[in-house]
Scaffold this motif. Structure first.
Motif, PDB file in Angstrom:
ATOM      1  N   ILE A  33       0.847  -1.181   0.000  1.00  7.55           N
ATOM      2  CA  ILE A  33       0.000   0.000   0.000  1.00  7.55           C
ATOM      3  C   ILE A  33       0.887   1.235   0.000  1.00  7.55           C
ATOM      4  CG2 ILE A  33      -1.745   1.322   1.266  1.00  7.55           C
ATOM      5  CD1 ILE A  33      -2.911  -1.297   2.234  1.00  7.55           C
ATOM      6  N   ASP A  34       0.801   1.999  -1.078  1.00  5.17           N
ATOM      7  CA  ASP A  34       1.643   3.189  -1.264  1.00  5.17           C
ATOM      8  C   ASP A  34       3.126   2.854  -1.114  1.00  5.17           C
ATOM      9  OD1 ASP A  34      -0.592   4.786  -1.735  1.00  5.17           O
ATOM     10  OD2 ASP A  34      -0.846   5.233   0.396  1.00  5.17           O
ATOM     11  N   GLY A  35       3.516   1.699  -1.663  1.00  2.93           N
ATOM     12  CA  GLY A  35       4.909   1.305  -1.673  1.00  2.93           C
ATOM     13  C   GLY A  35       5.388   0.587  -0.437  1.00  2.93           C
ATOM     14  N   ARG A  36       4.562   0.529   0.587  1.00  6.48           N
ATOM     15  CA  ARG A  36       4.972  -0.097   1.837  1.00  6.48           C
ATOM     16  C   ARG A  36       4.382  -1.496   1.977  1.00  6.48           C
ATOM     17  NH1 ARG A  36       9.326   2.762   2.650  1.00  6.48           N
ATOM     18  NH2 ARG A  36       8.908   5.005   2.687  1.00  6.48           N
ATOM     19  N   LEU A  37       5.204  -2.428   2.415  1.00  8.60           N
ATOM     20  CA  LEU A  37       4.761  -3.803   2.603  1.00  8.60           C
ATOM     21  C   LEU A  37       3.748  -3.859   3.737  1.00  8.60           C
ATOM     22  CD1 LEU A  37       5.316  -6.750   1.668  1.00  8.60           C
ATOM     23  CD2 LEU A  37       7.001  -6.876   3.518  1.00  8.60           C
ATOM     24  N   THR A  38       2.603  -4.459   3.460  1.00 10.11           N
ATOM     25  CA  THR A  38       1.526  -4.548   4.445  1.00 10.11           C
ATOM     26  C   THR A  38       1.058  -5.997   4.530  1.00 10.11           C
ATOM     27  OG1 THR A  38       0.820  -2.306   3.830  1.00 10.11           O
ATOM     28  CG2 THR A  38      -0.716  -3.619   5.135  1.00 10.11           C
ATOM     29  N   PRO A  39       1.599  -6.787   5.471  1.00  7.34           N
ATOM     30  CA  PRO A  39       1.146  -8.168   5.598  1.00  7.34           C
ATOM     31  C   PRO A  39      -0.354  -8.229   5.836  1.00  7.34           C
ATOM     32  CG  PRO A  39       3.127  -7.805   6.890  1.00  7.34           C
ATOM     33  CD  PRO A  39       2.638  -6.449   6.446  1.00  7.34           C
ATOM     34  N   GLY A 125      -8.385  -8.793  13.991  1.00  7.65           N
ATOM     35  CA  GLY A 125      -7.076  -8.228  13.706  1.00  7.65           C
ATOM     36  C   GLY A 125      -7.020  -7.429  12.422  1.00  7.65           C
ATOM     37  N   SER A 126      -8.063  -7.546  11.575  1.00  6.77           N
ATOM     38  CA  SER A 126      -8.036  -6.838  10.281  1.00  6.77           C
ATOM     39  C   SER A 126      -8.916  -5.592  10.268  1.00  6.77           C
ATOM     40  CB  SER A 126      -8.491  -7.772   9.151  1.00  6.77           C
ATOM     41  OG  SER A 126      -9.905  -7.941   9.159  1.00  6.77           O
ATOM     42  N   GLU A 127      -9.520  -5.261  11.394  1.00  4.97           N
ATOM     43  CA  GLU A 127     -10.539  -4.206  11.407  1.00  4.97           C
ATOM     44  C   GLU A 127      -9.988  -2.855  10.936  1.00  4.97           C
ATOM     45  OE1 GLU A 127     -11.699  -7.377  14.349  1.00  4.97           O
ATOM     46  OE2 GLU A 127      -9.875  -6.242  13.915  1.00  4.97           O
ATOM     47  N   HIS A 128      -8.866  -2.428  11.452  1.00  6.56           N
ATOM     48  CA  HIS A 128      -8.323  -1.127  11.059  1.00  6.56           C
ATOM     49  C   HIS A 128      -7.972  -1.106   9.573  1.00  6.56           C
ATOM     50  CE1 HIS A 128      -6.323   2.740  11.469  1.00  6.56           C
ATOM     51  NE2 HIS A 128      -5.294   2.252  10.795  1.00  6.56           N
ATOM     52  N   LEU A 129      -7.407  -2.195   9.098  1.00  5.86           N
ATOM     53  CA  LEU A 129      -7.037  -2.278   7.687  1.00  5.86           C
ATOM     54  C   LEU A 129      -8.262  -2.168   6.794  1.00  5.86           C
ATOM     55  CD1 LEU A 129      -4.726  -2.776   5.631  1.00  5.86           C
ATOM     56  CD2 LEU A 129      -5.186  -5.220   5.875  1.00  5.86           C
ATOM     57  N   ASP A 130      -9.322  -2.896   7.122  1.00  7.05           N
ATOM     58  CA  ASP A 130     -10.526  -2.917   6.277  1.00  7.05           C
ATOM     59  C   ASP A 130     -11.361  -1.647   6.406  1.00  7.05           C
ATOM     60  OD1 ASP A 130      -9.906  -5.474   5.369  1.00  7.05           O
ATOM     61  OD2 ASP A 130     -10.965  -6.443   7.018  1.00  7.05           O
ATOM     62  N   TRP A 131     -11.536  -1.154   7.636  1.00  6.27           N
ATOM     63  CA  TRP A 131     -12.445  -0.044   7.870  1.00  6.27           C
ATOM     64  C   TRP A 131     -11.815   1.327   7.626  1.00  6.27           C
ATOM     65  CZ3 TRP A 131     -17.573  -0.313   8.571  1.00  6.27           C
ATOM     66  CH2 TRP A 131     -18.131  -1.553   8.953  1.00  6.27           C
ATOM     67  N   VAL A 132     -10.506   1.415   7.798  1.00  6.48           N
ATOM     68  CA  VAL A 132      -9.854   2.717   7.679  1.00  6.48           C
ATOM     69  C   VAL A 132      -8.908   2.772   6.483  1.00  6.48           C
ATOM     70  CG1 VAL A 132      -8.395   4.430   8.824  1.00  6.48           C
ATOM     71  CG2 VAL A 132     -10.024   3.080  10.168  1.00  6.48           C
ATOM     72  N   LEU A 137      -8.158   3.958   0.734  1.00  4.18           N
ATOM     73  CA  LEU A 137      -7.445   3.567  -0.478  1.00  4.18           C
ATOM     74  C   LEU A 137      -8.403   3.316  -1.630  1.00  4.18           C
ATOM     75  CD1 LEU A 137      -4.897   2.588  -2.002  1.00  4.18           C
ATOM     76  CD2 LEU A 137      -5.310   0.327  -1.008  1.00  4.18           C
ATOM     77  N   TYR A 138      -9.453   2.539  -1.410  1.00  7.52           N
ATOM     78  CA  TYR A 138     -10.390   2.217  -2.477  1.00  7.52           C
ATOM     79  C   TYR A 138     -11.153   3.469  -2.914  1.00  7.52           C
ATOM     80  CZ  TYR A 138      -9.516  -2.667  -1.142  1.00  7.52           C
ATOM     81  OH  TYR A 138      -8.919  -3.873  -0.865  1.00  7.52           O
ATOM     82  N   GLU A 139     -11.425   4.345  -1.974  1.00  8.30           N
ATOM     83  CA  GLU A 139     -12.116   5.591  -2.299  1.00  8.30           C
ATOM     84  C   GLU A 139     -11.290   6.436  -3.254  1.00  8.30           C
ATOM     85  OE1 GLU A 139     -14.512   8.494   0.561  1.00  8.30           O
ATOM     86  OE2 GLU A 139     -12.334   8.784   0.765  1.00  8.30           O
ATOM     87  N   ARG A 140     -10.035   6.682  -2.921  1.00  5.41           N
ATOM     88  CA  ARG A 140      -9.213   7.549  -3.773  1.00  5.41           C
ATOM     89  C   ARG A 140      -8.777   6.861  -5.057  1.00  5.41           C
ATOM     90  NH1 ARG A 140      -3.644   6.519  -2.930  1.00  5.41           N
ATOM     91  NH2 ARG A 140      -3.108   5.554  -0.926  1.00  5.41           N
TER      92      ARG A 140
END
Length: 202
Positions: A33-39, A125-132, A137-140
């Protein structure tokens, strides 16, 4: 440069692109995401797997000549999406990806472009990734429709892109039809998504 064969060989603070992603020789299905590795965060438990299967069975019924049937990111058709095309520095692996035909350019199990509709099924464990993170990311990125399905609370939250911003189109937590805002006539039945557990104690 030698090929990357495991996640441990990557620099967690490095900057990566779709080209790097395609060259990796391991199947961890990480995200950039934006060049950064996000497991990918969270654990794929029974509730997640059951919900994913229930959703797939319903969406397949709506496949037609204009809309490609969904790719399932938790089954044999796990795919990565390079948002922004071949030069992208963002690669995500959503739970479900729905495209309009014709398909965008692809390499292996990777597709380049912006899908019509993305669906994420939350895991502990995925809540922040999915909700925020992914919501922004998908919006922009211009993804027209975004759903977040929460098996633990048995809720479905839906968004539609309007003037570059996501508008909440609905929240469902009980029996009824959940309509797609981008594909008229496509609906998901809440009861079929979260069927009663026949083994539950009354």
């Amino acid at each position: 440069m030698p090929p990357i064969r495991s996640l441990s060989e990557l620099d967690p603070d490095g900057f990566y692109t779709y080209a790097d992603y395609c060259a990796w020789q391991f199947e961890g299905w990480e995200e950039i995401i934006d060049g950064r590795l996000t497991p990918r965060r969270g654990y794929w438990g029974t509730a997640h797997a059951r919900t994913a299967g229930n959703l797939l069975r319903q969406l397949w019924h709506h496949a037609d000549e204009d809309v490609l049937a969904p790719h399932d990111a938790d089954g044999l058709h796990m795919i990565a999406v390079a948002l922004g095309g071949p030069l992208s520095a963002t690669v995500v692996v959503p739970d479900y990806v729905i495209w309009r035909k014709p398909l965008p350019p692809s390499a292996h199990d990777y597709f380049e472009g912006v899908p019509l509709w993305l669906i994420e099924i939350t895991k502990p464990g995925s809540e922040h990734l999915d909700w925020v993170v992914k919501h922004r990311l998908y919006e922009r990125s211009g993804v027209e429709e975004y759903w977040i399905i929460s098996p633990e609370s048995k809720t479905v939250t839906t968004y539609h892109l309007s003037n570059g911003r996501y508008e909440l189109t609905g929240e469902w937590w009980e029996a009824g039809q959940i309509p797609s805002s981008s594909l008229p006539g496509v609906v998901v039945e809440w009861e079929a998504l979260f069927p009663a557990d026949k083994y539950a104690t009354p």
